[in-house]
Structure formats: structure tokens, C-alpha cells
Design a protein around this motif. Structure first.
Motif, short mmCIF file in Angstrom:
data_model
loop_
_atom_site.label_atom_id
_atom_site.label_comp_id
_atom_site.label_asym_id
_atom_site.label_seq_id
_atom_site.Cartn_x
_atom_site.Cartn_y
_atom_site.Cartn_z
N ILE A 1 0.86 -1.19 0.00
CA ILE A 1 0.00 0.00 0.00
C ILE A 1 0.89 1.23 0.00
O ILE A 1 1.80 1.37 0.81
CB ILE A 1 -0.98 -0.02 1.20
CG1 ILE A 1 -1.94 1.16 1.12
CG2 ILE A 1 -0.25 -0.06 2.54
CD1 ILE A 1 -3.14 1.01 2.07
N SER A 2 0.63 2.13 -0.95
CA SER A 2 1.45 3.35 -1.06
C SER A 2 1.06 4.35 0.01
O SER A 2 0.04 4.20 0.70
CB SER A 2 1.25 3.96 -2.44
OG SER A 2 -0.04 4.54 -2.54
N ASN B 1 -2.84 3.62 -2.55
CA ASN B 1 -2.95 2.70 -3.68
C ASN B 1 -2.42 1.34 -3.28
O ASN B 1 -1.40 1.24 -2.58
CB ASN B 1 -2.18 3.23 -4.88
CG ASN B 1 -2.79 4.50 -5.43
OD1 ASN B 1 -4.01 4.63 -5.53
ND2 ASN B 1 -1.95 5.46 -5.80
N THR B 2 -3.08 0.30 -3.74
CA THR B 2 -2.71 -1.06 -3.35
C THR B 2 -2.37 -1.91 -4.56
O THR B 2 -2.85 -1.67 -5.67
CB THR B 2 -3.83 -1.74 -2.56
OG1 THR B 2 -5.01 -1.79 -3.38
CG2 THR B 2 -4.14 -0.98 -1.28
N ARG B 3 -1.54 -2.90 -4.32
CA ARG B 3 -1.31 -3.92 -5.33
C ARG B 3 -1.04 -5.24 -4.63
O ARG B 3 -0.58 -5.27 -3.48
CB ARG B 3 -0.16 -3.57 -6.28
CG ARG B 3 1.23 -3.67 -5.74
CD ARG B 3 2.23 -3.57 -6.89
NE ARG B 3 3.59 -3.84 -6.46
CZ ARG B 3 4.49 -2.91 -6.24
NH1 ARG B 3 4.16 -1.62 -6.40
NH2 ARG B 3 5.70 -3.23 -5.88
#
Length: 118
Positions: A51-52, A56-58
Motif C-alpha cells: 500500500i502506497s 494505492n494497493t497492489r
């Protein structure tokens, strides 16, 4: 002194859920990307979720739709909600804190064991 302390691991049956927590001290997580990695016996450590600082997630493909990473900057804590667990999710899970404005990992937690029985 910087510390990342994971908790919430354990033994669970396939299909069950666990919620991992990573409590940070000595650093401000609000300015950093945070992540969860895992390492199974005989395998390389892999990034599970990130998570930034902006939220934002990936995710690695194998956990998409099952795991959710979140952060509470006020509590200096990062979470990993793991649902529909599978035996192949068995691993030691590590929390990571990245260098600000970089994806280089500055700090690691000590790890927490997750074991999923079939």
C-alpha cells in the motif's frame, strides 16, 4: 529505535480467515509505502501486498480477491486481512516499511507464522 511488530498469525483451517497487524514505532508510516511479504520453506520471499502512502494497493496474483491490505496512519499500524485461506498460503509473513519516495525496503518486522491446514 525502529520496530515493526507483527501479530495475528496462527493455525487456521482452509477456507478460514486471519487478520495480521503490523505496529510500527520509531518511524512515521504516513510518508512511506508499506508492505507484507511472505516466505514459505524452501522458497524465496515474495511480495504479497503493498500500500502506497497515498493508499494505492497492489497484490500478487495468487491472493487477489482474498487478501486486503490497509493502513491506519494515526495508529501507525498496517493490516492484512486474509480470507479464504489455502494451504499454499502457509508461510512466515513479514511486514515492511519502505524508504520515503522509494520502493526500497528500509525496515523489516520479525515475522509471524501463518499455517493453513487442509
Amino acid at each position: 529505535q525502529v520496530q515493526l511488530v507483527e501479530s495475528g498469525g496462527g493455525l487456521v483451517q482452509a477456507g478460514g480467515s486471519l487478520r495480521l497487524s503490523c505496529a510500527a514505532s520509531g518511524i512515521s508510516i504516513g510518508i512511506r509505502g508499506m508492505g507484507w511479504y511472505r516466505q514459505a520453506p524452501g522458497k524465496q520471499r515474495e511480495l504479497v501486498a503493498r500500500i502506497s502512502r497515498g493508499g494505492n494497493t497492489r497484490y500478487v496474483d495468487s491472493v487477489k480477491g482474498r487478501f486486503t491490505i490497509s493502513r491506519d496512519n494515526a495508529q501507525s499500524t498496517v493490516y492484512l486481512q486474509m480470507n479464504s485461506l489455502k494451504p499454499e498460503d502457509t508461510a512466515v509473513y513479514y511486514c515492511s516499511a519502505e524508504r520515503p519516495n522509494s520502493d526500497y525496503v528500509d525496515y523489516w518486522g520479525q515475522g509471524t507464522q501463518v499455517t493453513v491446514s487442509s
